[in-house]
Design an enzyme around this catalytic site. Structure first.
Site, PDB file in Angstrom:
ATOM      1  N   GLY A 208      -8.378  -5.424 -17.127  1.00 16.13           N
ATOM      2  CA  GLY A 208      -8.020  -5.851 -18.472  1.00 16.13           C
ATOM      3  C   GLY A 208      -6.543  -6.062 -18.682  1.00 16.13           C
ATOM      4  O   GLY A 208      -6.070  -6.193 -19.799  1.00 16.13           O
TER       5      GLY A 208
ATOM      6  N   ILE B 150       0.603  -0.124  -3.164  1.00 15.94           N
ATOM      7  CA  ILE B 150       1.083   1.004  -2.361  1.00 15.94           C
ATOM      8  C   ILE B 150      -0.025   1.596  -1.487  1.00 15.94           C
ATOM      9  O   ILE B 150       0.239   2.116  -0.395  1.00 15.94           O
ATOM     10  CB  ILE B 150       1.690   2.085  -3.292  1.00 15.94           C
ATOM     11  CG1 ILE B 150       2.443   3.134  -2.467  1.00 15.94           C
ATOM     12  CG2 ILE B 150       0.620   2.723  -4.167  1.00 15.94           C
ATOM     13  CD1 ILE B 150       3.235   4.109  -3.305  1.00 15.94           C
TER      14      ILE B 150
ATOM     15  N   CYS C 182       5.530  -5.465 -10.932  1.00 19.25           N
ATOM     16  CA  CYS C 182       4.255  -5.414 -10.225  1.00 19.25           C
ATOM     17  C   CYS C 182       3.261  -4.785 -11.188  1.00 19.25           C
ATOM     18  O   CYS C 182       3.254  -5.140 -12.369  1.00 19.25           O
ATOM     19  CB  CYS C 182       4.381  -4.638  -8.911  1.00 19.25           C
ATOM     20  SG  CYS C 182       5.069  -2.978  -9.062  1.00 19.25           S
TER      21      CYS C 182
ATOM     22  N   ASP D 242       6.989   0.860  -7.002  1.00 18.91           N
ATOM     23  CA  ASP D 242       7.205   0.673  -5.566  1.00 18.91           C
ATOM     24  C   ASP D 242       7.655  -0.744  -5.211  1.00 18.91           C
ATOM     25  O   ASP D 242       8.760  -0.956  -4.698  1.00 18.91           O
ATOM     26  CB  ASP D 242       5.951   1.053  -4.781  1.00 18.91           C
ATOM     27  CG  ASP D 242       4.698   0.358  -5.303  1.00 18.91           C
ATOM     28  OD1 ASP D 242       4.431   0.473  -6.499  1.00 18.91           O
ATOM     29  OD2 ASP D 242       3.983  -0.286  -4.511  1.00 18.91           O
TER      30      ASP D 242
END
Length: 362
Positions: free
Chosen positions: A230, A252, A340, A345
């Site tokens: 979503g 990750i 991201c 990360d």
């Protein structure tokens, strides 16, 4: 430990230690980022000291305080730490450097007020880390966005990591910003405020003919990931003169699985064994034979290719992504927003690499 034993083990830099853990009642394992996995067995009379030994080694490799790092072991404590300069003041000094403004020493408030720019300002809306626990106490944000608006729009992004500026090129006016992904249909309440903040990154260009500068929204994920759970990514329809770019970097969990496979392979078959550094001959042999006989073992060439190429491909995409971002800022004077999923990360790697390429200070 004898010199001969040390020679066989080689040197284990503390910065390459990923984890130290107990295996059983009388042995522990050191897992390294350099692919080594070393297991130490204690004598029977030493097994009572196992937990203390693991705790001590962990404290040496992963100190909780900056001054306990090995780099400062010889009384070479950084001046800022020795003078007890507060983290907030050190942060403001870095912002002062980025803003290319220099002032006589003063209080944090005086420096903060001095760091006003035509387009940007430094806010202390996160001074108690209540707005976003993983962001600094002071943030560079567009001057047109109020602290009240920042508080409202923070819920529009995963983990409240709303867009903030990590680096500024005040010669051209371009900025490098970071955030987490937009929450999409899960949070439409503050969508307008979030779009207002992202739009504020599109400052006027350096040429009179440029009404606004180009904004690249770099989504580190594969393109299909932004529709999951979503959540979503930005739409170019919401921002004039913008472009959304997907880099296709895996999350990750995929990275960890790939690295774990590579480490297990190297430990089993590789010339970099658990107990010795690689020899020049073995490495050259690997290159000549394209890895078909690492460590003297013969395994399926497709297995080698998939394990090795998968990890190298991950690293390749990150390096290309960081250099691409830096190129857009340096050569096009464009602003770039990087994110991201949760904005840590992949986002941190890309923003950090771009900043290293853009700023000789680092």
């Amino acid at each position: 430990m004898s010199k001969e034993t040390k020679s066989k083990l080689g040197t284990i830099p503390l910065t390459t230690v990923e984890q130290i853990k107990e295996q059983d009642v009388r042995s522990f394992e050191i897992i390294g980022y350099d692919m080594r996995m070393l297991v130490f067995d204690l004598k029977s009379e030493q097994k009572q000291e196992l937990s203390k030994m693991v705790e001590y080694l962990t404290r040496c490799a992963k100190p909780s305080r900056l001054v306990d790092l090995f780099a400062f072991a010889l009384n070479s404590t950084p001046p800022a730490v020795a003078n007890r300069t507060s983290p907030s003041m050190r942060l403001l000094k870095e912002y002062q450097r980025i803003f290319c403004k220099w002032f006589p020493p003063g209080t944090g408030f005086e420096i903060q007020k001095s760091l006003e720019d035509k387009w940007w300002r430094v806010t202390e809306v996160n001074s108690d880390y209540s707005l976003c626990s993983t962001y600094p106490s002071h943030l560079i944000v567009p001057r047109t966005i109020s602290d009240e608006e920042l508080q409202e729009m923070s819920t529009s992004r995963a983990l409240s990591r709303f867009p903030v500026i990590s680096w500024c090129d005040f010669a051209s006016g371009a900025v490098l910003a970071r955030s987490s992904q937009h929450m999409g249909i899960k949070n439409l309440k503050n969508r307008y405020e979030d779009e207002k903040l992202v739009s504020a990154l599109c400052t006027p260009g350096i040429h009179r003919t440029d009404l606004i500068r180009k904004l690249y929204i770099v989504d580190a994920r594969p393109g299909v990931s932004d529709v999951g759970n979503g959540r979503g990514s930005e739409s170019v329809c919401s921002y004039p003169k913008s472009e959304v770019v997907y880099l296709g970097i895996e999350d990750i969990y995929e990275m960890r699985a790939s690295f774990s496979s590579l480490r297990k392979y190297v430990d089993t078959y590789g010339s970099i064994s658990s107990n010795r550094p690689p020899s020049a001959g073995s490495v050259i042999g690997d290159l000549v034979n394209h890895g078909l006989a690492w460590g003297g073992g013969i395994i399926n060439s497709m297995t080698i290719f998939s394990i090795r190429e998968e990890w190298l491909n991950h690293i390749h995409i990150i390096l290309i992504g960081g250099s691409w971002i830096a190129e857009k800022i340096a050569h096009e004077s464009a602003s770039v927003l990087v994110h991201c999923s949760d904005g840590w990360d992949r986002t941190t790697q890309l923003v950090g690499l771009a900043a290293l390429l853009l700023d000789p200070y680092y």
